[in-house]
Design an enzyme around this catalytic site. Structure first.
Site, PDB file in Angstrom:
ATOM      1  N   ASP A 198       0.837  -1.196   0.000  1.00  0.00           N
ATOM      2  CA  ASP A 198       0.000   0.000   0.000  1.00  0.00           C
ATOM      3  C   ASP A 198       0.876   1.252   0.000  1.00  0.00           C
ATOM      4  O   ASP A 198       1.605   1.516   0.954  1.00  0.00           O
ATOM      5  CB  ASP A 198      -0.884   0.027   1.263  1.00  0.00           C
ATOM      6  CG  ASP A 198      -1.795   1.242   1.266  1.00  0.00           C
ATOM      7  OD1 ASP A 198      -2.827   1.194   0.573  1.00  0.00           O
ATOM      8  OD2 ASP A 198      -1.457   2.253   1.923  1.00  0.00           O
ATOM      9  N   TYR A 230       2.634   9.924  -0.262  1.00  0.00           N
ATOM     10  CA  TYR A 230       3.746   9.426   0.560  1.00  0.00           C
ATOM     11  C   TYR A 230       5.108   9.730  -0.074  1.00  0.00           C
ATOM     12  O   TYR A 230       6.140   9.556   0.581  1.00  0.00           O
ATOM     13  CB  TYR A 230       3.631   7.907   0.806  1.00  0.00           C
ATOM     14  CG  TYR A 230       2.348   7.436   1.439  1.00  0.00           C
ATOM     15  CD1 TYR A 230       1.450   8.327   2.028  1.00  0.00           C
ATOM     16  CD2 TYR A 230       2.010   6.086   1.445  1.00  0.00           C
ATOM     17  CE1 TYR A 230       0.268   7.886   2.592  1.00  0.00           C
ATOM     18  CE2 TYR A 230       0.825   5.637   2.013  1.00  0.00           C
ATOM     19  CZ  TYR A 230      -0.044   6.543   2.579  1.00  0.00           C
ATOM     20  OH  TYR A 230      -1.210   6.097   3.132  1.00  0.00           O
ATOM     21  N   LYS A 234      -2.716   5.842  -4.481  1.00  0.00           N
ATOM     22  CA  LYS A 234      -3.880   6.702  -4.241  1.00  0.00           C
ATOM     23  C   LYS A 234      -3.751   8.056  -4.924  1.00  0.00           C
ATOM     24  O   LYS A 234      -2.659   8.649  -4.934  1.00  0.00           O
ATOM     25  CB  LYS A 234      -4.051   6.940  -2.728  1.00  0.00           C
ATOM     26  CG  LYS A 234      -3.996   5.651  -1.915  1.00  0.00           C
ATOM     27  CD  LYS A 234      -4.215   5.848  -0.440  1.00  0.00           C
ATOM     28  CE  LYS A 234      -3.866   4.592   0.330  1.00  0.00           C
ATOM     29  NZ  LYS A 234      -2.500   4.554   0.839  1.00  0.00           N
ATOM     30  N   HIS A 245      -7.843   9.165  -2.266  1.00  0.00           N
ATOM     31  CA  HIS A 245      -7.266   9.153  -0.914  1.00  0.00           C
ATOM     32  C   HIS A 245      -8.254   9.675   0.139  1.00  0.00           C
ATOM     33  O   HIS A 245      -8.311   9.153   1.261  1.00  0.00           O
ATOM     34  CB  HIS A 245      -5.976   9.995  -0.911  1.00  0.00           C
ATOM     35  CG  HIS A 245      -4.987   9.592   0.121  1.00  0.00           C
ATOM     36  ND1 HIS A 245      -3.641   9.533  -0.095  1.00  0.00           N
ATOM     37  CD2 HIS A 245      -5.135   9.242   1.417  1.00  0.00           C
ATOM     38  CE1 HIS A 245      -3.016   9.145   1.007  1.00  0.00           C
ATOM     39  NE2 HIS A 245      -3.904   8.965   1.940  1.00  0.00           N
TER      40      HIS A 245
END
Ligand SMILES: NC(=O)c1ccc[n+]([C@@H]2O[C@H](COP(=O)([O-])OP(=O)(O)OC[C@H]3O[C@@H](n4cnc5c(N)ncnc54)[C@H](OP(=O)(O)O)[C@@H]3O)[C@@H](O)[C@H]2O)c1
Length: 320
Positions: free
Chosen positions: A45, A50, A79, A112
Site C-alpha cells: 500500500d 507518501y 492513491k 485518498h
C-alpha cells in the site's frame, strides 16, 4: 507465511494483508518493500502523497527482474492525492504514479479522501497548499466527478480496480447511486480503538471490502503523546493472549482486525516485525476473545483529519 486472497466485486483477488508504507521514504521504501516481498507479502500500500512510489516501484521491479515473483503475483495499491481531484487532472495524476512506480498498470487506485485541495500546478507542486491564515486551501470539486474520471482509468487499462478511502456511508451511497463501476474497497482507519463494526457491515452488504489502515493504532504516536489512542497491544490481556497462542501482541491485534472481516495493512520498518505481522493465518481467536478485543473500542481516531473539518465533504461528522 503468505496471506490468503479475498475476491473483490469485480473478480480480481486481493491478498488479505498488505504492507503499509506511509513515511517509509526513499531508501526505506525500497528496502522494506523488497524485504516484505521476499518474506511472503504480495500486497503493498503506497500513495502519491507518501512520495515513495518510486522506491516502492524500484523494489517491485527488482523482485520481478530477479525472477523471484511475476508482476501478476503482486497487488499494488496507490492513491490519487487531494490536489488532483479536478476531473481533467485525474488521468495525468495516475500516469505520474505509474511513472513513479515504473509499472504498466496499478492493481487498485483509491481516491485518498473525498476532500479536494487547491491545485497550484506542477512546478513547484504543492501537496499541502495553505492560505494566508496558514489553513489548508481547499477546492470544492465534487468527489463524484473525481470518481467518474477514475472510472475512465479502468477503461484505459491503467488501473484494474478503483476504490475510495476515508469515505463515510453516505458518501459511499452517493457513489453507488451515481457511478458505473463499484468501488472494490473503502480504506479506512480500523483498529481496536475504532473497530468500525457498523461501516464494515454497511460495506459488506454492498460487496465492498474494508481495508484497515493504522491497524495497530499507531503505537509510535501513543509513545510520544499519551493523549493519542492507546494501542491494545500494550494491554496485559492482549499480551496474555499472545502467550496462549505463541504470538506477539501485535499479531493478536492484526488477527482480530482480520477476523472482523477486513484487510489490515500494518506498516513496519523492523524486519522481525514485518515477518511477524503476516504470520497470523495459523490460529483463530475464539468468540469470547473477539469480544474482549472489541471492548477496547472507544471511537477515538488516530487519524482525525482535523485540518479538514471545515470542508463541505468532511467525512467524520456522522456516526459512520
Ligand atoms: N488512506 C489513508 O488515509 C491512510 C492513513 C494512514 C495510514 N494509511 C496506510 O496504512 C498503513 C498503516 O498505518 P500506520 O502506519 O498509520 O499505522 P500502524 O500500522 O497502526 O502502526 C505503525 C507503527 O507500528 C509499529 N509496529 C509495526 N508492527 C508492530 C508490531 N507487530 N508490534 C508493535 N509495533 C509494531 C511500527 O514501528 P516499526 O516500524 O518500528 O515496526 C510503526 O511505528 C500506512 O503505512 C499507510 O500505508 C492510509
Amino acid at each position: 507465511m503468505s496471506a490468503p486472497k479475498i475476491k473483490l466485486n469485480n473478480g480480481y483477488e486481493i491478498p488479505a494483508l498488505g504492507l503499509g508504507t506511509y513515511l517509509s521514504k526513499e531508501f526505506d521504501g525500497y528496502k522494506f518493500t523488497k524485504f516484505a516481498l521476499e518474506n511472503g507479502y504480495r500486497h503493498i500500500d503506497t500513495a502519491y502523497f507518501y512520495e515513495n512510489e518510486d522506491s516502492v516501484g524500484k523494489a517491485i521491479n527488482e523482485i520481478i527482474s530477479e525472477r523471484k515473483l511475476k508482476r501478476e503475483d503482486i497487488f499494488i495499491v496507490t492513491k490519487l492525492w487531494n490536489i488532483h481531484h479536478a476531473p481533467e487532472l485525474v488521468e495525468m495524476a495516475c500516469r505520474k504514479s505509474l511513472k513513479n512506480l515504473n509499472l504498466d498498470y496499478i492493481d487498485l487506485y483509491l481516491m485518498h479522501t473525498p476532500i479536494g485541495y487547491e491545485y497550484r500546478g506542477e512546478d513547484p507542486e504543492v501537496l499541502l497548499p495553505k492560505n494566508s491564515e496558514d489553513e489548508l486551501s481547499f477546492s470544492d470539486v465534487d468527489y463524484l466527478d473525481t470518481y467518474k474520471a477514475m472510472e475512465k482509468l479502468v477503461d484505459l487499462g491503467l488501473v484494474r480496480s478503483i476504490g475510495v478511502s476515508n469515505f463515510n456511508s453516505e458518501q459511499i451511497t452517493r457513489i453507488l447511486e451515481n457511478c458505473r463501476i463499484k468501488p472494490v474497497t473503502n480504506q479506512v482507519e480500523c483498529n481496536t480503538t475504532l473497530n468500525q463494526k457498523k461501516l464494515i457491515e454497511f460495506c459488506k452488504a454492498r460487496d465492498i471490502t474494508i481495508t484497515s489502515y493504522s491497524p495497530l493504532t499507531r503505537p509510535h504516536y501513543y509513545e510520544k503523546d499519551k493523549s493519542m489512542p492507546k494501542p491494545a497491544l500494550l494491554d496485559e490481556r492482549v499480551i496474555a493472549l499472545g502467550e496462549k497462542y505463541g504470538k506477539t501482541p501485535g499479531q493478536i491485534v492484526l488477527r482480530f482486525i482480520y477476523q472482523l472481516g477486513t484487510i489490515p495493512i500494518p506498516k513496519s520498518t523492523n524486519e522481525q516485525r514485518i515477518k511477524d505481522n503476516i504470520n497470523i493465518f495459523d490460529f483463530e481467536l475464539t468468540p469470547e476473545e473477539m469480544t474482549l478485543m472489541e471492548s477496547f473500542h472507544t471511537g477515538q481516531r488516530s487519524v482525525p483529519f482535523a485540518s479538514c473539518t471545515k470542508h463541505k465533504y468532511f467525512m467524520f461528522n456522522i456516526e459512520f
